[in-house]
Enzyme design. Structure first.
Site, PDB file in Angstrom:
ATOM      1  N   SER A 234       4.828   9.313  -0.611  1.00 34.68           N
ATOM      2  CA  SER A 234       4.737   8.029   0.093  1.00 34.68           C
ATOM      3  C   SER A 234       4.940   6.809  -0.783  1.00 34.68           C
ATOM      4  O   SER A 234       5.019   5.697  -0.275  1.00 34.68           O
ATOM      5  CB  SER A 234       3.404   7.930   0.837  1.00 34.68           C
ATOM      6  OG  SER A 234       3.426   8.768   1.961  1.00 34.68           O
TER       7      SER A 234
ATOM      8  N   SER B 236       5.025   6.618   3.805  1.00 35.94           N
ATOM      9  CA  SER B 236       4.005   5.758   4.407  1.00 35.94           C
ATOM     10  C   SER B 236       3.936   4.382   3.749  1.00 35.94           C
ATOM     11  O   SER B 236       3.523   3.422   4.375  1.00 35.94           O
ATOM     12  CB  SER B 236       2.638   6.439   4.378  1.00 35.94           C
ATOM     13  OG  SER B 236       2.043   6.388   3.113  1.00 35.94           O
TER      14      SER B 236
ATOM     15  N   LYS C 277      -0.376  -2.701   0.385  1.00 34.94           N
ATOM     16  CA  LYS C 277      -0.273  -1.846   1.559  1.00 34.94           C
ATOM     17  C   LYS C 277      -1.526  -2.007   2.413  1.00 34.94           C
ATOM     18  O   LYS C 277      -2.648  -2.108   1.883  1.00 34.94           O
ATOM     19  CB  LYS C 277      -0.104  -0.393   1.101  1.00 34.94           C
ATOM     20  CG  LYS C 277       0.148   0.624   2.198  1.00 34.94           C
ATOM     21  CD  LYS C 277       0.393   1.995   1.570  1.00 34.94           C
ATOM     22  CE  LYS C 277       0.598   3.089   2.587  1.00 34.94           C
ATOM     23  NZ  LYS C 277       0.863   4.405   1.944  1.00 34.94           N
TER      24      LYS C 277
END
Length: 523
Positions: free
Chosen positions: A216, A192, A112
């Site tokens: 998330s 997210s 990420k």
């Protein structure tokens, strides 16, 4: 444009690596490797590499090829690491010399884009950060590299981990644009860690690393039909990860199979002197979670079911099916309601606002050459032509005005949120003598809509997220073509238990299927 050029360069290197790959069917994991990559687990890939049927270079090249061919539809990968094939070649050399570094050696992993790497910017999706690169790799990246993992690149995320606006759209960032759900492309990927979930679902990497403050990891896992494990707070170091709150943040693995999440967590976990939360890891915490997975884990287990019923008919059906699977495999199922949820929710967000300002400002001191404080980021966004084009920055502004960490009101809010979240789980487990609690992870993905923002119907992430307890989402069913997951969570440091239960459930009721990249469901 830089990311696009890197993708093209990676595709060219595929040929140089000697992996002449056939065109990639969108809905399958075929790659010219001679087996279904979507269905392959890390232990199966290691077996192939150990016996000469596969190399890390060929595996990495196959994933790079899929990114080049397919990610134009999904928009999940913002940058490919130019050193990926070199790292894969080094893994192959170690294997030939009989010096492999473990189960993750040679396995391609995406990160990420809020995780620091020296090789690439860590942007958190913001146009304010690409001008500077982190001075050091995040602690978790060091662990992955010491385990031999091939860092494949960075995934898009909801900008600032979805903590910028009260009216945000998940999966959008000013750096990466909008990530799409690979099952139905106009539907939202949720949470997210949206790019990590979508990339793994589309078979663009074997594993991806996400981060979670509340939902998330597990929500994009559920919405994209993959496995996501949100570890116990402190099991994985947060050093070098763009923060929301040290009281709730953690990184964790996302994969297509529970065993792959377990293998990756085994490498990620460990103490870090720079992250005090990791000092609490028990001496007896397992070193190899994958070794503890067994198909009979549900037999004799007592599982609480938090149904969240009546909010979505498809979710209710999937939960009923999950309960039938649990009971058929020998588990005792007890319906439960988790207490204190309204009070936890009322205290959580105000506490996070104070913590976000504190922790983000501390992180930014290590990233020179860009806005150095939350106030400067707010000012940057007001002047930038892209940052506020889809939605505002209300949470930024509220955090800037939030009370200091020394404020008694803030301290009371954090104490209330954390204590009641832990009690909600601990008391429920103790009252009914439960091994874990299962709940629906998500409702079917909504259509991405910048005017309306995210359209959450239900989620079960908050108790485990605020408590700092482990939570693993596993594919459980579908509403038409849209995936629905269920989550297993339990008490502190029970990561091995929830992974074992999730793996047994996955084996008993395999629900995952590869995405079809449908453009839309229609009206």
């Amino acid at each position: 444009m830089d990311a696009v050029n890197r993708l093209r360069s990676a595709a060219a290197l595929v040929v140089l690596a000697g992996s002449l790959l056939a065109p990639v069917p969108a809905a399958a994991g075929t790659t010219g490797l001679g087996f279904d990559l979507d269905a392959a687990t890390i232990p199966e890939l290691q077996h192939r590499m150990d016996h000469g049927g596969l190399t890390a270079v060929r595996l990495t090249a196959a994933y790079l090829h899929r990114i080049d061919v397919l990610d134009g539809r999904v928009h999940s990968v913002v940058a490919v690491d130019p050193g990926a094939l070199g790292a894969a070649a080094a893994s192959d050399a170690r294997r030939r010399a009989g010096r492999t570094l473990g189960q993750l050696d040679g396995i391609p992993v995406l990160l990420k884009d809020n995780i620091d790497t020296r090789a690439q910017p860590a942007t958190a999706g913001s146009r304010a950060l690409p001008r500077s690169r982190p001075a050091a790799d995040a602690a978790l990246v060091n662990r992955l590299q010491r385990g031999g993992a091939v860092i494949l690149g960075k995934t898009n995320l909801s900008e600032w981990a979805n903590f910028r606006s009260t009216h945000s759209t998940s999966g959008w960032s000013a750096v990466g644009g909008q990530t799409n759900n690979p099952y139905v492309l106009d539907r939202n990927p949720c949470g997210s860690s949206s790019g990590s979930g979508a990339a793994v679902a589309a078979t663009l990497a074997q594993v991806a690393i996400g981060t979670e403050t509340d939902g998330s990891i597990v929500c994009p896992a559920g919405a994209n039909d993959v496995v996501g494990e949100k570890p116990t707070l402190g099991l994985v170091s947060r050093t070098g990860v763009v923060p929301i709150s040290a009281e709730q943040d953690t990184a964790g693995p996302m994969a297509r199979h529970v065993v792959d999440a377990a293998v990756t967590l085994s490498v990620l976990q460990g103490r870090d002197p720079a992250d005090p939360a990791t000092a609490a890891i028990p001496a007896g915490q397992p070193r190899d979670y994958a070794a503890l997975l067994h198909p009979g884990a549900l037999r004799g287990a007592r599982i609480g079911v938090w149904r969240l019923a009546g909010l979505d008919a498809d979710v209710d059906r999937v939960v009923r099916d999950a309960v039938r699977t649990l009971t058929a495999r020998g588990a005792t199922v007890v319906d439960v309601e988790l207490p204190y949820q309204d009070r936890i929710g009322a205290a959580e967000t105000p506490a996070l606002l104070t913590e976000f300002k504190r922790d983000l400002n501390a992180y930014l001191t290590h990233r020179p050459g860009h806005p150095a404080t939350l106030d400067e980021l707010i000012a940057f966004n007001r002047k930038d032509p892209v940052e506020l084009s889809k939605f505002g920055q209300e949470l930024f502004e509220q955090a800037a005005a939030a009370p200091a960490p020394s404020d008694p009101g803030y301290r009371a809010q954090r104490e209330t949120a954390t204590t009641l979240a832990r009690r909600s789980i601990d008391e429920t487990l103790a009252r009914d003598h439960l091994d874990a609690i299962v709940a629906p992870t998500n409702s079917p993905a909504w259509k991405t809509d910048y005017a309306a923002g995210d359209a959450y119907v239900l989620g079960s992430s908050t108790p485990a997220a605020v408590a700092g307890y482990p939570n693993v989402s596993v594919p459980a069913g579908f509403a038409g073509p849209l995936p629905i997951g269920v989550s297993f969570f339990a008490g502190r440091w029970a990561d091995a238990r929830v992974l074992a239960l999730a793996a047994a459930f996955e084996r008993a009721a395999p629900a995952r299927r590869a995405p079809a990249f449908l453009p839309t469901l229609g009206s």
